[in-house]
Design a protein around this motif. Structure first.
Motif, mmCIF file in Angstrom:
data_model
loop_
_atom_site.group_PDB
_atom_site.id
_atom_site.type_symbol
_atom_site.label_atom_id
_atom_site.label_comp_id
_atom_site.label_asym_id
_atom_site.label_seq_id
_atom_site.Cartn_x
_atom_site.Cartn_y
_atom_site.Cartn_z
ATOM 1 N N MET A 1 0.846 -1.196 0.000
ATOM 2 C CA MET A 1 0.000 0.000 0.000
ATOM 3 C C MET A 1 0.880 1.244 0.000
ATOM 4 S SD MET A 1 -2.950 1.130 2.758
ATOM 5 C CE MET A 1 -3.857 -0.377 2.470
ATOM 6 N N GLN A 4 -0.146 7.178 0.996
ATOM 7 C CA GLN A 4 -1.349 8.010 1.091
ATOM 8 C C GLN A 4 -1.056 9.426 1.598
ATOM 9 O OE1 GLN A 4 -1.966 4.720 3.015
ATOM 10 N NE2 GLN A 4 -2.022 3.992 0.926
ATOM 11 N N GLN A 9 -5.204 10.255 -2.791
ATOM 12 C CA GLN A 9 -5.088 9.072 -1.942
ATOM 13 C C GLN A 9 -5.805 9.284 -0.603
ATOM 14 O OE1 GLN A 9 -0.823 9.294 -2.143
ATOM 15 N NE2 GLN A 9 -0.696 7.375 -3.307
ATOM 16 N N SER A 10 -5.736 10.489 -0.107
ATOM 17 C CA SER A 10 -6.366 10.784 1.181
ATOM 18 C C SER A 10 -7.884 10.760 1.090
ATOM 19 C CB SER A 10 -5.893 12.150 1.692
ATOM 20 O OG SER A 10 -4.501 12.143 1.921
ATOM 21 N N ARG A 13 -8.779 7.137 1.038
ATOM 22 C CA ARG A 13 -8.605 6.585 2.383
ATOM 23 C C ARG A 13 -9.742 7.014 3.302
ATOM 24 N NH1 ARG A 13 -3.366 7.597 6.367
ATOM 25 N NH2 ARG A 13 -4.152 6.409 8.133
ATOM 26 N N HIS A 16 -12.817 4.997 2.654
ATOM 27 C CA HIS A 16 -12.619 3.672 3.261
ATOM 28 C C HIS A 16 -12.822 3.730 4.770
ATOM 29 C CE1 HIS A 16 -9.919 0.708 5.245
ATOM 30 N NE2 HIS A 16 -10.459 -0.121 4.368
ATOM 31 N N ASP A 17 -12.262 4.764 5.423
ATOM 32 C CA ASP A 17 -12.380 4.886 6.874
ATOM 33 C C ASP A 17 -13.833 5.100 7.317
ATOM 34 O OD1 ASP A 17 -9.682 4.540 7.196
ATOM 35 O OD2 ASP A 17 -9.218 6.676 7.447
ATOM 36 N N SER A 37 -7.034 4.744 -6.457
ATOM 37 C CA SER A 37 -6.511 4.509 -5.114
ATOM 38 C C SER A 37 -7.521 3.768 -4.250
ATOM 39 C CB SER A 37 -6.134 5.836 -4.457
ATOM 40 O OG SER A 37 -5.626 5.633 -3.155
ATOM 41 N N ASP A 41 -5.501 0.609 -3.421
ATOM 42 C CA ASP A 41 -4.884 0.766 -2.103
ATOM 43 C C ASP A 41 -5.768 0.270 -0.969
ATOM 44 O OD1 ASP A 41 -2.682 1.937 -3.294
ATOM 45 O OD2 ASP A 41 -3.426 3.987 -3.038
ATOM 46 N N PHE A 42 -7.103 0.330 -1.177
ATOM 47 C CA PHE A 42 -7.996 0.042 -0.058
ATOM 48 C C PHE A 42 -8.981 -1.084 -0.337
ATOM 49 C CE2 PHE A 42 -6.619 4.439 0.313
ATOM 50 C CZ PHE A 42 -6.023 4.383 1.570
ATOM 51 N N TYR A 170 -3.340 13.916 6.545
ATOM 52 C CA TYR A 170 -4.565 13.157 6.788
ATOM 53 C C TYR A 170 -4.545 12.484 8.143
ATOM 54 C CZ TYR A 170 -8.426 9.928 6.489
ATOM 55 O OH TYR A 170 -9.580 9.253 6.759
#
Length: 540
Positions: A1, A4, A9-10, A13, A16-17, A37, A41-42, A170
């Motif tokens: 990964m 970020q 990317q943030s 992310r 995803h969070d 991403s 990435d996630f 982030y």
């Protein structure tokens, strides 16, 4: 990964969070790296639509069926203007959604695709949130998710394209959403409401979309009062299999249920704004006491002024009413002892009249009610065909019914069927659409359903006309030919797009189509060829 540490990317992310695992959309130069991403990435899933507005509708239905916040993404300018109708539908449907929308670079005010995106979004009734700086990415995304859930509408997060490759700070920033019930009714108004309910001899309980979570409490209240239960269209299926469920309340009621509602003397309304179609423009509410309970104060008093209005949680209020009825030893009304439910819930069918080359629509619906999978999710597009579907096709529960009725638009059904299918991949989705609606918005996403290999059954009510307009010309003894169309074969189109298409012009061909459902693999389309002079009128 990756680390970020860039804006794109943030944003991925942050989505995803916030628990987002599926994102619908169409990529462009302002959102493509964020989408990449999110997937790479996630581990997120990206569902690409053929049209930007479709991605909004897919996310809307996904949220309705799954109970999660629906998420869509589009790029700037014409991509966002393509979402106007869909955003309006979602905003009026009160669905929590986040739309990650790119914007043109801030340092290029004369960009060819530049528009005032804030003003555009505001016109739809959706909310707008600005990605302020690369340093505030986490906070801005969190704010969009928070507002979507609290305000129960789409929130468009505006993301300038020139931010995407800038460094970003982030920190995980997920805001807690206040989800506790909206309070318990109390005071003199509650006392007055209970007095009206206790003195009623023919009480009836009506539940809308805002009371879906209170099903068990409303049933306990109905059983305590010996009162029949009914729902608005948006709560269709809420009381399925209850012995005293009279189904949909209002212009969609059976003639016998309509008469029963007219005879009631007190209607206790939970989670419904009492739309004109629900009350038949007030006719069904005359000469009776109306008690209205809703956690949203703006839902009360819009259509009519109730005799008692309680801004409170539906379930807790129902429990409170039962408690005080028991304390005062109020006897049950006995209203349900008089009822013949099979008579109250049976919609008239009438004699089967068919013209050569056409199938009877009502009789086809009656047959499909039994033949279609019973664990279905039912989706309906707009058009004059839809009210018969609402009345004659059942659903297991309200989350299994998606009606594109919030803005009066046609051409939204197949897109929402895709979103429903993604939300519940283990269940069949049944879409009813008209020919005009399918031509307007269905063809471009049928192949999306094929690519996703969804278990989708599409029923096209093809009367080769814009039916609601057709009947207006007929009523005024005018030539309806301007409303009539010579469409291509929808069954052949479905096959050419990678699905299976079947044309139905007779009862025998209908049985052949039903038999084919048992061996379906991926999307299947059944085209019902209908006589435009023999389609029932809309019931609203």
């Amino acid at each position: 990964m990756s680390s970020q540490n860039l804006v794109y990317q943030s944003i991925a992310r942050a989505a995803h969070d916030h628990g987002t695992t599926t994102m619908f959309g169409l990529m462009g130069d302002a959102n493509l790296f964020m989408v990449d991403s999110f997937v790479r990435d996630f581990g997120g899933r990206f569902v690409p639509a053929a049209h930007e507005g479709s991605s909004i509708l897919m996310a809307f239905a996904y949220g309705h069926v799954s109970g999660k916040v629906g998420v869509a993404t589009v790029t700037h300018g014409p991509a966002l203007t393509n979402c106007m109708t869909a955003l309006t539908e979602a905003a009026r449907g009160h669905m929590p959604m986040v739309v990650l929308a790119g914007d043109t670079p801030t340092d290029n005010p004369r960009h060819l695709q530049g528009i005032d995106q804030r003003e555009l979004v505001k016109a739809t009734g959706a909310g707008f949130e600005q990605l302020r700086t690369p340093a505030t990415v986490g906070k801005d995304v969190a704010r969009a998710y928070y507002r979507a859930q609290v305000e129960r509408r789409p929130i468009v997060l505006n993301m300038p394209a020139d931010f995407m490759w800038q460094e970003a700070d982030y920190d995980i920033d997920v805001l807690d959403v206040f989800t506790a019930p909206g309070g318990v009714a109390q005071g003199d108004i509650l006392d007055n409401a209970i007095g009206m309910i206790a003195s009623a001899r023919r009480p009836l309980i009506l539940a809308g979309g805002g009371a879906v979570e209170a099903r068990d409490q409303l049933i306990r209240l109905a059983d305590r009062l010996e009162a029949p239960l009914a729902t608005t269209l948006k709560a269709k299926g809420l009381f399925k299999d209850h012995p005293y469920n009279i189904d949909i309340f209002g212009t969609l009621s059976t003639p016998a249920a309509y008469d029963l509602i007219a005879q009631s003397d007190c209607i206790i309304c939970f989670g419904t704004a009492l739309h004109d179609f629900t009350t038949d423009r007030g006719k069904l509410m005359k000469d009776k006491r109306i008690v209205q309970i809703d956690v949203d104060p703006t839902a009360i008093g819009g259509g009519l002024h109730p005799d008692a209005a309680l801004v409170a949680d539906a379930g807790l209020t129902a429990e409170t009413i039962v408690y005080w009825l028991d304390e005062a030893e109020i006897p049950a009304s006995g209203f349900t002892r008089e009822l013949d439910i099979p008579t109250l819930t049976a919609h008239p069918v009438g004699p089967e009249k068919t013209t050569e080359g056409f199938v009877s629509y009502v009789h086809a619906l009656e047959r499909l009610e039994d033949a279609l999978p019973q664990d279905r999710i039912l989706v309906t597009d707009g058009g004059r065909f839809m009210t018969e579907v609402w009345c004659r096709l059942s659903v297991p529960d309200p989350k299994s019914f998606v009606g594109t009725v919030n803005f009066g638009a046609i051409g939204l059904g197949l897109q929402e069927a895709v979103g429903a299918g993604v939300a519940a991949p283990d269940r069949p989705v049944v879409l009813f659409s008209g020919d005009g609606g399918f031509m307007m918005g269905g063809i471009n996403e049928f192949n999306t359903a094929v690519r996703l290999n969804l278990d989708l059954i599409v029923i096209i009510a093809n009367d080769s006309a814009y039916g609601a307009e057709h009947i207006q010309f007929i009523d005024r003894k005018m030539d309806p030919s301007l409303t009539e169309f010579h469409w291509p074969s929808f069954a052949e189109i479905a096959t050419s797009l990678g699905g299976q298409g079947i044309e139905v012009r007779s009862n025998a061909e209908l049985e052949t189509a039903i038999e084919a459902l048992g061996g379906r693999k991926g999307p299947i389309l059944i085209e019902l060829r209908l006589d435009p002079m023999d389609v029932p009128r809309m019931r609203i």
